[in-house]
Design an enzyme around this catalytic site. Structure first.
Site, PDB file in Angstrom:
ATOM      1  N   SER A 217       0.815  -1.210   0.000  1.00  0.00           N
ATOM      2  CA  SER A 217       0.000   0.000   0.000  1.00  0.00           C
ATOM      3  C   SER A 217       0.856   1.271   0.000  1.00  0.00           C
ATOM      4  O   SER A 217       1.577   1.531  -0.956  1.00  0.00           O
ATOM      5  CB  SER A 217      -0.955  -0.046   1.202  1.00  0.00           C
ATOM      6  OG  SER A 217      -1.961   0.928   1.099  1.00  0.00           O
ATOM      7  N   ASP A 228      10.739   5.830  -9.529  1.00  0.00           N
ATOM      8  CA  ASP A 228      10.388   6.542 -10.763  1.00  0.00           C
ATOM      9  C   ASP A 228      11.242   7.794 -10.952  1.00  0.00           C
ATOM     10  O   ASP A 228      11.676   8.100 -12.069  1.00  0.00           O
ATOM     11  CB  ASP A 228       8.908   6.927 -10.756  1.00  0.00           C
ATOM     12  CG  ASP A 228       7.991   5.737 -11.018  1.00  0.00           C
ATOM     13  OD1 ASP A 228       8.489   4.722 -11.557  1.00  0.00           O
ATOM     14  OD2 ASP A 228       6.793   5.812 -10.683  1.00  0.00           O
ATOM     15  N   LYS A 243      -0.739  -4.082  -3.499  1.00  0.00           N
ATOM     16  CA  LYS A 243      -2.049  -3.518  -3.141  1.00  0.00           C
ATOM     17  C   LYS A 243      -2.126  -2.105  -3.689  1.00  0.00           C
ATOM     18  O   LYS A 243      -1.558  -1.178  -3.118  1.00  0.00           O
ATOM     19  CB  LYS A 243      -2.271  -3.514  -1.632  1.00  0.00           C
ATOM     20  CG  LYS A 243      -3.681  -3.015  -1.257  1.00  0.00           C
ATOM     21  CD  LYS A 243      -3.851  -2.913   0.235  1.00  0.00           C
ATOM     22  CE  LYS A 243      -5.288  -2.514   0.585  1.00  0.00           C
ATOM     23  NZ  LYS A 243      -5.651  -1.194   0.019  1.00  0.00           N
TER      24      LYS A 243
END
Length: 448
Positions: A217, A228, A243
């Site tokens: 999560s 990223d 998740k």
């Protein structure tokens, strides 16, 4: 409470997670993936838990603080164990971020270490005065590391089940300038972007984010954002949990008149998470740049193992700029793989996983008593040689624990708390995964 979330798996109830600071994590014998075969109250006969609904098993396990519940569990290697756990409240200090300075070997460079077990605190600044939160605690640890002139960091998110998304965004912002951190999409297709609006950076050195299959999560949002932006190298034993959805809980009893039979709660998925690069964290999770041997590869976990899981999707990437650096992830992975193959400790972890994986689906046992006893004895001896939790593990790191963050107040004086922190330091000193992370950071520093 014993601090062990459960879930149904076929005919059994399985331990899905261990809550940091809970009775089970403190006791140390119950593990993720254990199947609960029976439950007994101290001094009473056990009740078979096979085929029982999960709420019935949970009600048998719960009880007053200080009382003992006895669980009969089946381990991943087929062993049946009886575990006595004293029910307790969650030890709050174990759920908070902790910091240390570690060194690999006598001449190793100092490396900052932050352990973050969850994203806790207030929502939108609505917390009580003096209440701790994950962002402030991590910022305080980073500030202490900067004062010590530490320029390398391991951010440990292993076992972090998530928590408040706003703190995942804000902690990401401690490492990057302004910019988007995560995107959400609701059932109407409306997309919102949560961005870091603070241009300040609390730590500017090289960062490794350490994850495992139980990082989930909000932890995946933080790891994915730093990956990223290429602000950090993600190192892990597996892809993370996967998740990538948001749930809302509806109280159905609000819809009817008082005095009637309770209808219970209804959990509804209302949003999906997406990384700034556009890919979802759903199912696939965050894939590490550098993979290390996984001591729990035999455990069926992750969103991908659940029935009717929402599929992976993607949306358009948010506008963001990757941050400059000199290292190259494939080169770091190659160098780490060579060290891993040459490391007796990490080779033992790989062998441990191989043995348990081979035993997982083994259902045949010899019926002759002596043959059965000999097989069990040989299997136990084989596993003890390579068990990552064996007592003879060597110390691989020098550990200097940082003082409690300003939000925590003075250093703890409770002997039990100090003993738990000492155990934590000892475990960290023997952690071969963190040790390898320090070597990856050394490679990052040398990259040109």
């Amino acid at each position: 409470e014993i601090g062990a979330p459960l879930r149904e798996h076929a005919r059994y109830i399985v331990v899905h997670d261990l809550v940091p600071g809970g009775a089970s994590s403190q006791q140390g014998k119950l593990e993720i993936g254990d199947l609960i075969l029976a439950v007994a109250q101290e001094g009473k006969d056990p009740v078979d838990a096979t085929d029982l609904p999960i709420d019935k098993v949970v009600s048998m396990i719960r009880g007053p603080k200080g009382t003992i519940v006895v669980l009969t569990v089946k381990k991943a290697d087929g062993r049946i164990e009886t575990i006595s756990i004293t029910r307790d409240v969650i030890r709050i200090e174990a759920t908070y971020a902790r910091g240390a300075v570690v060194r690999s070997g006598k001449n190793g460079e100092p490396v900052g270490y932050v352990y973050l077990p969850g994203f806790y605190g207030d929502v939108g600044g609505r917390g009580k005065p003096g209440e701790r939160n994950a962002t402030d605690d991590v910022r305080a640890i980073l500030s202490a590391l900067q004062k010590k002139k530490v320029t390398q960091l391991v951010l440990d998110l292993r076992g972090n089940g998530g928590g408040l998304l706003t703190h995942a965004r804000d902690i990401s912002g401690l490492f990057i300038p302004q910019g988007p951190v995560v995107q959400t999409r609701d059932s109407d297709g409306k997309i919102e972007v949560l961005a870091d609006s603070d241009p300040s950076v609390s730590f500017s050195g090289n960062v490794v984010v350490l994850v495992d299959r139980f990082s989930a999560s909000a932890a995946e949002i933080l790891a994915g954002a730093l990956q990223d932006y290429e602000r950090a190298v993600v190192v892990g034993t597996s892809a993370t949990h996967g998740k990538g959805t948001v749930q809302a809980v509806l109280d159905l009893d609000r819809m009817q008149a008082k005095g009637r039979e309770p209808l219970g709660l209804y959990k509804l998925t209302v949003q999906e998470y997406f990384r700034v690069s556009g890919g979802s964290t759903q199912l696939k999770g965050v894939v590490p740049d550098v993979l290390l041997p996984d001591p729990t590869s035999f455990v069926d976990s992750g969103e991908r193992t659940l029935y009717h899981a929402i599929p992976w999707t993607s949306i358009k990437s948010a506008p963001y700029t990757k941050l400059p650096h000199t290292w190259k992830a494939p080169e770091l992975a190659s160098a780490s793989e060579a060290r891993t193959k040459a490391s007796p400790e990490l080779a033992a972890v790989a062998e441990f996983s191989r043995i348990l994986g081979a035993r997982k689906d083994k259902t045949l046992e010899p019926l002759e008593r002596k043959a059965w006893q000999d097989a069990k004895k040989a299997a136990k001896a084989e596993l003890e040689k390579v068990d990552p939790k064996r007592k003879d593990r060597k110390v691989v790191l020098e550990v200097e624990a940082l003082a409690a963050s300003p939000a925590a107040g003075p250093a703890p004086t409770d002997e039990k708390i100090r003993a738990r922190l000492d155990r934590w330091k000892d475990e960290l000193a023997r952690d071969v995964w963190v040790d390898e992370c320090t070597r990856i950071l050394a490679d990052m520093a040398k990259a040109k």
